[in-house]
Design a protein around this motif. Structure first.
Motif, PDB file in Angstrom:
ATOM      1  N   LYS A  82     -20.221-108.769  47.213  1.00 26.13           N
ATOM      2  CA  LYS A  82     -19.667-107.587  47.895  1.00 26.13           C
ATOM      3  C   LYS A  82     -20.797-106.734  48.506  1.00 26.13           C
ATOM      4  O   LYS A  82     -20.741-106.341  49.654  1.00 26.13           O
ATOM      5  CB  LYS A  82     -18.867-106.768  46.868  1.00 26.13           C
ATOM      6  N   HIS A  83     -21.841-106.509  47.689  1.00 25.46           N
ATOM      7  CA  HIS A  83     -22.960-105.674  48.158  1.00 25.46           C
ATOM      8  C   HIS A  83     -23.636-106.289  49.372  1.00 25.46           C
ATOM      9  O   HIS A  83     -23.982-105.604  50.317  1.00 25.46           O
ATOM     10  CB  HIS A  83     -23.986-105.501  47.039  1.00 25.46           C
ATOM     11  N   ASP A  85     -22.491-108.685  51.501  1.00 19.95           N
ATOM     12  CA  ASP A  85     -21.661-108.873  52.690  1.00 19.95           C
ATOM     13  C   ASP A  85     -21.362-107.556  53.398  1.00 19.95           C
ATOM     14  O   ASP A  85     -21.278-107.505  54.621  1.00 19.95           O
ATOM     15  CB  ASP A  85     -20.358-109.594  52.297  1.00 19.95           C
ATOM     16  N   THR A  86     -21.199-106.495  52.649  1.00 17.14           N
ATOM     17  CA  THR A  86     -20.804-105.228  53.285  1.00 17.14           C
ATOM     18  C   THR A  86     -21.993-104.317  53.564  1.00 17.14           C
ATOM     19  O   THR A  86     -21.819-103.210  54.078  1.00 17.14           O
ATOM     20  CB  THR A  86     -19.811-104.476  52.384  1.00 17.14           C
ATOM     21  N   CYS A  87     -23.185-104.755  53.253  1.00  8.75           N
ATOM     22  CA  CYS A  87     -24.366-103.889  53.381  1.00  8.75           C
ATOM     23  C   CYS A  87     -24.560-103.449  54.844  1.00  8.75           C
ATOM     24  O   CYS A  87     -24.430-104.254  55.763  1.00  8.75           O
ATOM     25  CB  CYS A  87     -25.587-104.652  52.884  1.00  8.75           C
ATOM     26  N   GLN A  88     -24.868-102.187  55.032  1.00  9.94           N
ATOM     27  CA  GLN A  88     -25.045-101.668  56.393  1.00  9.94           C
ATOM     28  C   GLN A  88     -26.485-101.833  56.870  1.00  9.94           C
ATOM     29  O   GLN A  88     -26.818-101.502  58.007  1.00  9.94           O
ATOM     30  CB  GLN A  88     -24.639-100.177  56.442  1.00  9.94           C
ATOM     31  N   GLU A 195     -22.258-106.837  62.744  1.00 18.38           N
ATOM     32  CA  GLU A 195     -20.953-107.491  62.625  1.00 18.38           C
ATOM     33  C   GLU A 195     -21.004-108.989  62.915  1.00 18.38           C
ATOM     34  O   GLU A 195     -20.467-109.792  62.185  1.00 18.38           O
ATOM     35  CB  GLU A 195     -19.897-106.787  63.502  1.00 18.38           C
ATOM     36  N   ARG A 198     -22.463-111.291  60.132  1.00 15.78           N
ATOM     37  CA  ARG A 198     -21.750-111.563  58.874  1.00 15.78           C
ATOM     38  C   ARG A 198     -20.934-112.844  59.060  1.00 15.78           C
ATOM     39  O   ARG A 198     -19.958-112.878  59.818  1.00 15.78           O
ATOM     40  CB  ARG A 198     -20.802-110.412  58.522  1.00 15.78           C
ATOM     41  N   SER A 200     -18.911-114.182  57.159  1.00 17.31           N
ATOM     42  CA  SER A 200     -17.519-114.021  56.708  1.00 17.31           C
ATOM     43  C   SER A 200     -16.596-113.570  57.843  1.00 17.31           C
ATOM     44  O   SER A 200     -15.392-113.790  57.787  1.00 17.31           O
ATOM     45  CB  SER A 200     -17.458-113.015  55.561  1.00 17.31           C
ATOM     46  N   GLN A 201     -17.171-112.935  58.846  1.00 16.58           N
ATOM     47  CA  GLN A 201     -16.348-112.418  59.941  1.00 16.58           C
ATOM     48  C   GLN A 201     -16.154-113.443  61.060  1.00 16.58           C
ATOM     49  O   GLN A 201     -15.428-113.202  62.021  1.00 16.58           O
ATOM     50  CB  GLN A 201     -16.981-111.143  60.526  1.00 16.58           C
TER      51      GLN A 201
END
Ligand SMILES: CCCCCCCC/C=C\C/C=C/C(=O)SCCNC(=O)CCNC(=O)[C@H](O)C(C)(C)COP(=O)(O)OP(=O)(O)OC[C@H]1O[C@@H](n2cnc3c(N)ncnc32)[C@H](O)[C@@H]1OP(=O)(O)O
Length: 783
Positions: A82-83, A85-88, A195, A198, A200-201
């Motif tokens: 989670k950390h 993949d969503t890291c800015q 974006e 990633r 995952s996207q």
């Protein structure tokens, strides 16, 4: 666990868990803390993740993944995912060494990947009975497509850095200082939109073809899996990658739970640790002599005596490991043939420089200076003793003398020398440059130093060395004896050879006993039986009952085949083959490779080689064990137009050999056997339980010290299916010792004269006392 440092705006997290930086729950917790810290710190604008020491993380720690710490490990894994993949802030993975399993998955979850040229990436979970359950089955197809992802994940194959770059799995190959380059790279991408970084996207490139691809690969995967559930479960998870990412991850988690709790995963992880544990040998008669106390002699040069198939294969193995080799063969034609094979194999492996390490000779005096000799002459005790007598005189006194016998008495061979302490057995398996097993046999007088030397040699040449005691057939071939006998007795009672083979192959073996014997040559066993006076070159010994030898039941069918010249593949006829003129082979003969179903015209293959024998020899040296086994099987069936596995062009239908079937039918009639229908279950139980029962005898006599030694021998030398963990593991953990005992009791009551079906005293004792094979003689085990 994960060291945190900053270089200006770049935070560097270095995983530090020697030796392989595997992920324990604490390592993952430290990664989460490091990521949180970097995310909180306004001065940090990018993050680099690397491995300290020799490698990037080589995956999850298997001891934790299998043990009670699995739940916290997996929950920490989800937090890391989670950390990351969503890291800015951009996360760059700097890969060196081996980024395997969870390590590679961490890299795939990150935004950028750099690698040194020598780095290797892979998702090897399938070999452990699992799937890449940290997002690997969802992210990999989003980069390489479903088709390639299925190939990479179901094979667990290594991906070298350059190939990873081509596939888009790494963004850059770094030649210089990896960490320095990664920091500077991270700095260069700070502030860029993330974006499209990633994975995952992203969408799966060949999503519209997913069903088609899965359908096309399913059969091949099923065939290759030979009963293992992990490969097809991996495909199911990959199939879900066309769903929205969260849904795919949920499916992956479910399938991972299913596999992780399966007996096959436990069995395959047992195999992983057993392969390593066999290095921790100890002498069964004196535990003080062991891998810790005994010092190996340094081996830099090896003499190989005999340049047949085995000698040539052994030479290739030694050369590939960088050792100097003197290959001796008294037959010039044979020597030239071996040189050609060695040259060709090394060239295929782009290792031609290794040829410079090879000296070939017909003169024994050239062996005077080698550190060790491996004898690989014809399997005949008199001949071997003669060779050892010569070697004892010619080689330097400290040289180790090893015999590549597959079952002869090491003590008798040692007695031909004045240095029995330096004499040892090194039983290679054919093809010796491919098969991983090295069965090392100590004799009564073999010194601890000599044992340590051959065990070290196994590691040096990339083999799995297993130490065993001296008895006829040692561990592997001794246990094979009852298995083969029972297979023959089944023929007497009504089963056809191809039915026995099919049942054993369905259990997971690459080849059943009859195809295996045809391949190895029926005459090998026949010669052994002649030497043991169980039969003669002209028929049964005079005044001997046809079906008994020394009070034991005996099946003379293989002797009858040999008397008819049906020695197996090499004569074009064996257990299941018709005699066939070689010339006929050049007409319309096709080989269908069972691995991928592709069809080759044998005539065209033969155009490149002079004889079929040469072609087989070439294929024997193909450096792919699975392909080799299938190739041999395919070749053998085409050498034998009427055996069970003949394929007409374009067809997979196996045709039985009427001549052999008739011969068996006549034999049944002559000896009063009534044909009955026998189930596959009975075939498998009688063949395999009698083999396993012999394993108990072997343990009882101290010929093998631990059950895991037997398992490793069967897994790496005899094609025992890996997902079952090996014969001893399988019977204890899957079948149950009590059930084995009861089955043996039932069968031995029905066949009181099949001595190998009489339950071993050790088995009886263990069932009575509730003992366990795993506890028998194990060292400080992880198992
Ligand atoms: C999105 C972010 C996610 C990140 C978090 C991931 C968490 C993971 C959770 C679940 C899914 C992931 C599953 C996995 O990763 S499964 C494991 C995948 N990795 C492997 O299969 C690697 C197995 N190891 C090897 O192939 C080899 O060891 C090697 C190539 C890495 C090194 O070979 P070599 O140099 O020959 O050394 P040895 O094999 O002799 O090994 C040395 C020593 O280390 C022990 N060992 C090796 N691997 C592991 C392991 N994974 N776990 C525990 N112990 C391991 C090995 O047994 C040796 O021990 P010794 O005999 O006592 O010396």
């Amino acid at each position: 666990m994960a060291e945190y440092s900053t270089y200006g705006s770049v935070a560097v997290l270095q995983v530090n868990n020697p030796p392989l930086n595997t992920f324990t729950r604490h390592v993952l917790q430290a990664l989460v803390s490091g990521l949180e810290r970097a995310q909180r710190d306004p001065a940090v604008r990018s993050i680099v993740i690397a491995g300290k020491g020799p490698t990037f993380p080589a995956g999850a720690d298997l001891e934790e993944l299998l043990g009670t710490a699995a739940a916290p490990l997996l929950s920490n894994l989800r937090m890391v995912d989670k950390h990351v993949d969503t890291c800015q802030k951009p996360i760059v993975c700097a890969i060196h060494g081996t980024a395997l399993g969870g390590g590679f998955e961490l890299a795939l979850a990150s935004h950028y990947r750099l690698a040194v040229p020598s780095a290797t990436l892979s998702l090897p979970e399938v070999h452990l009975g699992m799937l890449p359950g940290a997002g690997g089955t969802q992210r990999l197809p989003r980069v390489v497509g479903v088709k390639s992802a299925i190939q990479l994940i179901t094979s667990g194959q290594d991906i070298k850095a350059q190939q990873a770059l081509t596939l888009g799995l790494v963004d850059k190959i770094v030649q210089g200082d990896l960490l320095k380059e990664a920091v500077s790279f991270a700095r260069s991408v700070e502030g860029r939109p993330l974006e499209d970084r990633r994975i995952s996207q992203r969408t799966v490139p060949d999503a519209d073809k997913v069903d088609e691809v899965v359908e096309a690969t399913r059969k091949t995967i099923l065939r290759k899996a030979r009963g293992a559930i992990a490969p097809l479960t991996c495909v199911q998870a990959i199939q879900a990658s066309v769903l929205p990412f969260a849904a795919g991850m949920a499916r992956e988690a479910d399938l991972m739970t299913y596999l992780m709790t399966s007996w096959q995963a436990a069995a395959q992880q047992y195999v992983f640790f057993s392969e390593r544990e066999v290095r921790q040998w100890s002498h069964p008669r004196d535990k003080h002599i062991n891998f810790r106390t005994a010092k190996p002699t340094v081996i830099k040069s090896v003499g190989v005596v005999g340049a047949g198939t085995m000698g040539a294969g052994i030479t290739i193995s030694l050369l590939q490991a960088g050792l100097k080799v003197v290959l001796l063969e008294v037959n010039k034609k044979q020597l030239d043939k071996a040189i050609a094979v060695i040259q060709k194999t090394l060239r295929q492996k782009s290792a031609s420089q290794k040829m410079s390490q090879l000296t070939t000779t017909m003169d024994y005096s050239q062996l005077s200076d080698v550190d060790m000799v491996i004898e690989a002459v014809f399997e005949n005790l008199r001949l071997k003793k003669e060779v050892f007598r010569k070697l004892d005189v010619i080689t330097k006194p400290q040289a180790v003398l090893a015999s590549n016998t597959s079952g002869l008495d090491i003590d008798k061979i040692a007695a031909a020398t004045k240095r029995p302490d330096k004499v040892v057995g090194t039983h290679f398996f054919s093809p010796a440059n491919v098969m991983r097993l090295l069965e090392n046999i100590y004799g009564k007088k073999t010194s601890a130093e000599t044992v340590a030397t051959v065990m070290q040699l196994a590691t040096t040449i990339g083999k799995v060395g297993v130490l065993v005691g001296n008895c006829a057939g040692f561990v592997g071939n001794r246990m094979l004896g009852p298995y083969r006998s029972e297979a023959l007795f089944l023929l007497e009672e009504g089963v056809d050879p191809q039915d026995v083979d099919r049942a054993i192959e369905e259990f997971g073996f690459p080849m059943g006993p009859f195809r295996m014997t045809d391949l190895a040559g029926n005459d090998i066993g026949w010669r052994r039986r002649i030497e043991a006076r169980l039969t003669t070159e002209h028929g049964p010994p005079p005044d001997t009952p046809a079906l008994y030898r020394r009070g034991d039941r005996y099946c003379p069918l293989p002797d009858m085949l040999c008397l008819q010249g049906r020695l197996g593949q090499k004569t074009g006829a064996g257990c299941m083959m018709l005699q066939e003129a070689k010339d006929d082979l050049t007409e319309n003969i096709y080989i269908r490779f069972r691995t991928d179903g592709s069809v080759f015209d044998l005539r065209r293959l033969l155009a490149h080689t002079k004889t079929l024998e040469e072609l087989i020899l070439d294929l024997l040296f193909a450096d792919d064990c699975a392909l080799l086994a299938h190739t041999e099987a395919a070749l053998m069936s085409h050498h034998a137009p009427s055996m069970c596995n003949r394929y007409d062009p374009g067809s997979r239908t196996a045709l039985p050999d009427p001549v052999v079937l008739q011969m068996i039918q006549d034999y049944r009639q002559e000896h009063g056997f009534k044909k009955r229908t026998i189930s596959s279950q009975e075939i498998v139980e009688r063949c395999l339980y009698s083999l396993i029962n012999e394993g108990f005898h072997v343990l009882d006599e101290g010929i093998a010290s631990r059950a895991l030694d037997i398992d490793v021998i069967y897994l790496f030398g005899y094609g025992w299916p890996r997902h079952t963990g090996g014969p001893m593991y399988y019977v204890e953990r899957v079948i149950g010792l009590e059930k084995l005992l009861r089955s043996l009791e039932t069968y031995s009551a029905r066949y009181p004269n099949h001595s190998h079906l009489q339950p071993s005293p050790l088995l009886r004792d263990m069932v009575a006392k509730g003992g366990s094979l795993a506890a028998l003689g194990t060292t400080d085990s992880k198992l």
